[in-house]
Design a protein around this motif. Structure first.
Motif, short mmCIF file in Angstrom:
data_model
loop_
_atom_site.label_atom_id
_atom_site.label_comp_id
_atom_site.label_asym_id
_atom_site.label_seq_id
_atom_site.Cartn_x
_atom_site.Cartn_y
_atom_site.Cartn_z
N THR A 32 -2.80 27.31 38.81
CA THR A 32 -4.08 26.94 38.35
C THR A 32 -4.44 25.63 39.10
N LYS A 33 -5.65 25.19 39.18
CA LYS A 33 -6.16 23.99 39.75
C LYS A 33 -6.32 23.06 38.62
N ILE A 34 -6.42 23.54 37.38
CA ILE A 34 -7.27 22.78 36.35
C ILE A 34 -6.21 22.95 34.95
N LYS A 35 -6.26 21.60 34.70
CA LYS A 35 -5.56 21.39 33.31
C LYS A 35 -6.41 21.67 31.82
N LYS A 36 -5.96 22.42 31.18
CA LYS A 36 -6.59 22.62 29.89
C LYS A 36 -5.92 21.81 28.81
N LEU A 37 -6.91 21.23 28.05
CA LEU A 37 -6.25 20.08 27.15
C LEU A 37 -7.26 20.00 25.96
N ASN A 38 -6.99 19.95 24.65
CA ASN A 38 -7.87 19.36 23.80
C ASN A 38 -7.58 17.70 23.80
N CYS A 39 -8.93 16.97 23.78
CA CYS A 39 -8.47 15.54 23.77
C CYS A 39 -8.17 15.26 22.42
N GLU A 40 -7.39 14.37 22.47
CA GLU A 40 -6.67 13.83 21.12
C GLU A 40 -7.43 12.95 20.38
N ASN A 41 -8.71 12.21 21.06
CA ASN A 41 -9.26 11.58 20.18
C ASN A 41 -10.72 12.24 19.89
N CYS A 42 -11.42 12.89 20.46
CA CYS A 42 -12.77 13.60 20.24
C CYS A 42 -12.58 15.18 20.34
N ASN A 43 -11.36 15.55 20.19
CA ASN A 43 -10.99 17.16 20.22
C ASN A 43 -11.67 17.95 20.95
N LYS A 44 -12.57 17.65 21.88
CA LYS A 44 -13.19 18.56 22.93
C LYS A 44 -12.20 19.25 23.65
N ASN A 45 -12.69 20.43 24.01
CA ASN A 45 -11.93 21.32 25.24
C ASN A 45 -12.16 20.63 26.58
N LEU A 46 -10.79 20.36 27.01
CA LEU A 46 -11.11 19.71 28.42
C LEU A 46 -10.59 20.69 29.29
N GLU A 47 -11.24 20.78 30.54
CA GLU A 47 -10.79 21.34 31.73
C GLU A 47 -10.92 20.37 33.03
N ILE A 48 -9.70 19.54 33.03
CA ILE A 48 -9.44 18.60 34.04
C ILE A 48 -8.93 19.17 35.45
N PRO A 49 -9.81 19.17 36.40
CA PRO A 49 -9.02 19.30 37.90
C PRO A 49 -7.58 18.61 38.18
N LEU A 50 -6.90 19.39 38.45
CA LEU A 50 -4.96 18.47 38.77
C LEU A 50 -5.45 17.35 39.58
N ASN A 51 -6.52 17.12 40.35
CA ASN A 51 -6.38 15.81 41.36
C ASN A 51 -6.93 14.79 40.51
N LYS A 52 -7.40 14.89 39.12
CA LYS A 52 -7.78 13.73 38.30
C LYS A 52 -6.63 13.33 37.40
N ILE A 53 -5.54 14.18 37.44
CA ILE A 53 -4.24 13.83 36.57
C ILE A 53 -3.48 12.63 37.38
N TYR A 54 -2.87 11.96 36.71
CA TYR A 54 -2.25 10.84 37.26
C TYR A 54 -0.96 10.55 36.53
#
Ligand SMILES: [Zn+2]
Length: 130
Positions: A32-54
């Motif tokens: 995949t090119k996307i990381k799926k994660l629930n935000c620990e703070n606001c609990n929203k479902n996130l779909e973050i492009p891998l290029n934004k991960i650091y």
């Protein structure tokens, strides 16, 4: 290593652990090119492009390096004092001076490895065509 991504809604910095050393490796491993994660703070479902991960340099690694440096220095000094009292040859003193550098050397190597690890991850982006 520990990886980070910012929530686009609340800017909270989420973190997760992964074995991968680059974004490309992550994309191949998880197909995949996307990381799926629930935000620990606001609990929203996130779909973050891998290029934004650091990656970031780990404080734990530096702490570990610092402890090794301190313990190593103490051990070397004890060792040094012992040998200094029994050996007076200039060559022996030269060798001892080199031994004194060992903890410094280990510390520098650990820091360098950590920096390489982080920059390896952060500087390689996935291309859009993949
Ligand atoms: Zn959030």
């Amino acid at each position: 290593m520990r990886l980070f991504l910012k929530c686009p809604h609340c800017k909270f910095e989420n973190t997760f652990k992964s074995q991968v050393t680059s974004r490309i490796e992550y994309a191949m491993k998880h197909n995949t090119k996307i990381k799926k994660l629930n935000c620990e703070n606001c609990n929203k479902n996130l779909e973050i492009p891998l290029n934004k991960i650091y990656a970031k340099e780990s404080k734990h690694t530096y702490l570990f390096a610092g402890i090794i440096f301190l313990i190593g220095s103490v051990l070397v000094l004890i060792f040094w004092a012992k040998i200094l009292s029994s050996s007076k040859s200039p060559m022996g003193l030269y060798a001892l001076a080199l031994i004194l550098l060992v903890p410094v050397w280990i510390y520098v190597i650990i820091k360098k490895q950590e920096r390489i690890r982080v920059s390896t991850f952060n500087y390689a982006y996935l291309s859009e065509e993949l």
